[in-house]
Design a protein around this motif. Sequence first.
Motif, PDB file in Angstrom:
ATOM      1  N   LEU A 334       0.818  -1.206   0.000  1.00 12.70           N
ATOM      2  CA  LEU A 334       0.000   0.000   0.000  1.00 12.70           C
ATOM      3  C   LEU A 334       0.855   1.260   0.000  1.00 12.70           C
ATOM      4  O   LEU A 334       0.499   2.276  -0.607  1.00 12.70           O
ATOM      5  N   TRP A 335       1.975   1.217   0.672  1.00 16.34           N
ATOM      6  CA  TRP A 335       2.878   2.367   0.714  1.00 16.34           C
ATOM      7  C   TRP A 335       3.359   2.724  -0.700  1.00 16.34           C
ATOM      8  O   TRP A 335       3.349   3.889  -1.089  1.00 16.34           O
ATOM      9  N   LEU A 336       3.790   1.708  -1.455  1.00 13.30           N
ATOM     10  CA  LEU A 336       4.260   1.959  -2.817  1.00 13.30           C
ATOM     11  C   LEU A 336       3.131   2.504  -3.692  1.00 13.30           C
ATOM     12  O   LEU A 336       3.356   3.374  -4.549  1.00 13.30           O
ATOM     13  N   ALA A 337       1.925   2.006  -3.480  1.00 12.28           N
ATOM     14  CA  ALA A 337       0.777   2.517  -4.229  1.00 12.28           C
ATOM     15  C   ALA A 337       0.508   3.981  -3.874  1.00 12.28           C
ATOM     16  O   ALA A 337       0.129   4.782  -4.742  1.00 12.28           O
ATOM     17  N   ALA A 338       0.714   4.351  -2.616  1.00  8.69           N
ATOM     18  CA  ALA A 338       0.508   5.736  -2.189  1.00  8.69           C
ATOM     19  C   ALA A 338       1.471   6.680  -2.896  1.00  8.69           C
ATOM     20  O   ALA A 338       1.088   7.769  -3.336  1.00  8.69           O
ATOM     21  N   VAL A 339       2.731   6.271  -3.018  1.00 13.29           N
ATOM     22  CA  VAL A 339       3.726   7.116  -3.688  1.00 13.29           C
ATOM     23  C   VAL A 339       3.398   7.267  -5.169  1.00 13.29           C
ATOM     24  O   VAL A 339       3.600   8.332  -5.764  1.00 13.29           O
ATOM     25  N   ALA A 340       2.873   6.206  -5.756  1.00 13.13           N
ATOM     26  CA  ALA A 340       2.557   6.238  -7.190  1.00 13.13           C
ATOM     27  C   ALA A 340       1.322   7.067  -7.500  1.00 13.13           C
ATOM     28  O   ALA A 340       1.138   7.504  -8.638  1.00 13.13           O
ATOM     29  N   SER A 341       0.470   7.314  -6.504  1.00  9.80           N
ATOM     30  CA  SER A 341      -0.759   8.079  -6.738  1.00  9.80           C
ATOM     31  C   SER A 341      -0.419   9.517  -7.127  1.00  9.80           C
ATOM     32  O   SER A 341       0.490  10.143  -6.566  1.00  9.80           O
ATOM     33  N   SER A 342      -1.176  10.062  -8.062  1.00  7.12           N
ATOM     34  CA  SER A 342      -0.921  11.421  -8.549  1.00  7.12           C
ATOM     35  C   SER A 342      -1.717  12.483  -7.796  1.00  7.12           C
ATOM     36  O   SER A 342      -1.502  13.673  -7.996  1.00  7.12           O
ATOM     37  N   LEU A 344      -3.266  14.183  -4.068  1.00  9.78           N
ATOM     38  CA  LEU A 344      -2.993  14.280  -2.641  1.00  9.78           C
ATOM     39  C   LEU A 344      -3.946  13.401  -1.841  1.00  9.78           C
ATOM     40  O   LEU A 344      -3.531  12.726  -0.892  1.00  9.78           O
ATOM     41  N   VAL A 345      -5.208  13.382  -2.221  1.00 11.38           N
ATOM     42  CA  VAL A 345      -6.197  12.563  -1.511  1.00 11.38           C
ATOM     43  C   VAL A 345      -5.840  11.081  -1.617  1.00 11.38           C
ATOM     44  O   VAL A 345      -5.875  10.341  -0.622  1.00 11.38           O
ATOM     45  N   GLY A 346      -5.485  10.639  -2.828  1.00  7.73           N
ATOM     46  CA  GLY A 346      -5.115   9.239  -3.015  1.00  7.73           C
ATOM     47  C   GLY A 346      -3.872   8.873  -2.236  1.00  7.73           C
ATOM     48  O   GLY A 346      -3.803   7.818  -1.585  1.00  7.73           O
ATOM     49  N   THR A 347      -2.862   9.749  -2.277  1.00  6.45           N
ATOM     50  CA  THR A 347      -1.628   9.479  -1.541  1.00  6.45           C
ATOM     51  C   THR A 347      -1.890   9.407  -0.045  1.00  6.45           C
ATOM     52  O   THR A 347      -1.419   8.491   0.642  1.00  6.45           O
ATOM     53  N   ALA A 348      -2.650  10.370   0.478  1.00  7.61           N
ATOM     54  CA  ALA A 348      -2.930  10.404   1.916  1.00  7.61           C
ATOM     55  C   ALA A 348      -3.744   9.182   2.349  1.00  7.61           C
ATOM     56  O   ALA A 348      -3.457   8.562   3.385  1.00  7.61           O
ATOM     57  N   GLY A 349      -4.750   8.817   1.569  1.00  6.10           N
ATOM     58  CA  GLY A 349      -5.595   7.674   1.926  1.00  6.10           C
ATOM     59  C   GLY A 349      -4.823   6.368   1.935  1.00  6.10           C
ATOM     60  O   GLY A 349      -4.941   5.567   2.871  1.00  6.10           O
ATOM     61  N   LEU A 350      -4.036   6.140   0.890  1.00  6.23           N
ATOM     62  CA  LEU A 350      -3.256   4.895   0.816  1.00  6.23           C
ATOM     63  C   LEU A 350      -2.166   4.865   1.879  1.00  6.23           C
ATOM     64  O   LEU A 350      -1.863   3.811   2.444  1.00  6.23           O
ATOM     65  N   GLY A 416      10.622   3.826   1.668  1.00  5.95           N
ATOM     66  CA  GLY A 416       9.943   3.403   2.893  1.00  5.95           C
ATOM     67  C   GLY A 416       9.099   2.165   2.676  1.00  5.95           C
ATOM     68  O   GLY A 416       9.035   1.277   3.536  1.00  5.95           O
ATOM     69  N   GLY A 417       8.432   2.089   1.529  1.00  2.10           N
ATOM     70  CA  GLY A 417       7.637   0.897   1.214  1.00  2.10           C
ATOM     71  C   GLY A 417       8.509  -0.334   1.062  1.00  2.10           C
ATOM     72  O   GLY A 417       8.135  -1.437   1.492  1.00  2.10           O
ATOM     73  N   LEU A 418       9.676  -0.150   0.448  1.00  2.00           N
ATOM     74  CA  LEU A 418      10.599  -1.280   0.297  1.00  2.00           C
ATOM     75  C   LEU A 418      11.101  -1.765   1.655  1.00  2.00           C
ATOM     76  O   LEU A 418      11.273  -2.963   1.870  1.00  2.00           O
TER      77      LEU A 418
END
Length: 451
Positions: A334-342, A344-350, A416-418
């Motif tokens: 989920l952390w890696l998915a958060a970084v990939a999100s474009s 702010l809402v998606g990044t914060a939620g993930l 951090g995700g890694l």
Amino acid sequence: MYVPFRDNVLFRNANLRRLVFGRLVTNAGDSVYAIAAMWLVYDLTGSSAYTGLAGLLTMGPQALQVFIGPLVDHWPLRRILVSTQAVQAVLVLVIPLASYLDALSVWVVLTVMPLVSFLNQFVYPAQNAALPRIVDQEDLVSANSLLSLAYQGVDMAFNALAGVLVAAVGAVTLYLLDSVSFAVAAALFIGLRVPKTSESAGGEAEKDAEPGDDPTTTAAAVVTDGGDDADGSATADVDEDSSYLADLRAGLSFVRGTILLPLLVTSVVANGTLGGVWATMPAFADARGGPEAYGVLMAAVAGGLLVGALVASWFEEWPLGRLTVALYAFSGSLWLAAVASSSLVGTAGLLALALVPVGISNVIVVTMFQTMVPDDLLGRVMATIGSISTVAMPLGSAAGGLLADATSASYVVAGGGLGLLFVAVYVVAIPSLRRLPRADELETLRRTPTE
């Protein structure tokens, strides 16, 4: 949602209330301070290398907890909590004073930050050592969840609020609020009463250590107290044959040869990568909206940890080995998915979802330590664990800041995700960790020779 007030433990136990509310107030100030300090360094320099240096200086004192543990086990715990809060209340006023005198520079901030952090290294081992003395063992998970609630819940609210306040009134003004919070916390801790450990459950004093006693298996290897009489004074003198170095060795000896040692490898790697994350988060957030975005992202981190702490009790029956693998594999993905999100809402939620498993793990593992470690070694052992687990974090912060300036903050945050995924892979690879049973089934922390 589960709320950790099992049998109203918070309302039944006045000492627990003081500890929880004291932590809640001081962490409100700490949350504001952490956001204000890192953003102030970034605002003064515009460089992730400087925020990395700030992280190094701030997190570096965490590695000194191993040397602080013996002091925590001998000094009155209430006195530690009150005095550290009072001194920090004065220290943080240096920043607004320097600004008023037109003498504020990044070096002033970088001087105050590690001093405040150093004083905090006494606080958390003292709170962890006090908790099993003021609550019954069956209430430990609930009590730890309450402390996590006070810590992460306040973080979630005040991290977001701090980002808004930084944009509205400036980072310097927030230091005044932080000073008030330290003073209020000191006032709350004054009423704390911590029972001494030199009395057994039956009220009889534990036996003095005999020559040759193994400090890793004998709770009375060093006659310590750290508790308070009703009037708040220290209740036990340190045995004249004991010494600071002997106490230090006792904490290190307990950790060596137990499952704690391989378990701490996961913390070293994960914390090294997360150190880089915290150092580069201001730059990462700046690209997504500035200080408000920084507050939102840090609130998401705290919120995820909070939810994890609240639901930790649901996972008490899971075998620790398999639970750790599942939690960290889920978290890292989920952390890696958060970084990939474009967005702010998606990044914060993930990001919030990614931290829920970490919050669960934190409560379960700390409870295991408090259950399996003798009370009069607990301060030393918890301090040793804190030092070893965080030793890589300040180095990761410095390296992450330099790497972010040379490449991109997003790459460092993805690390951090890694680091979280590494925890899952490592536990699978180590039999003594993979086979860990439920916490209440652990009879010893020691590994067998085949492990």
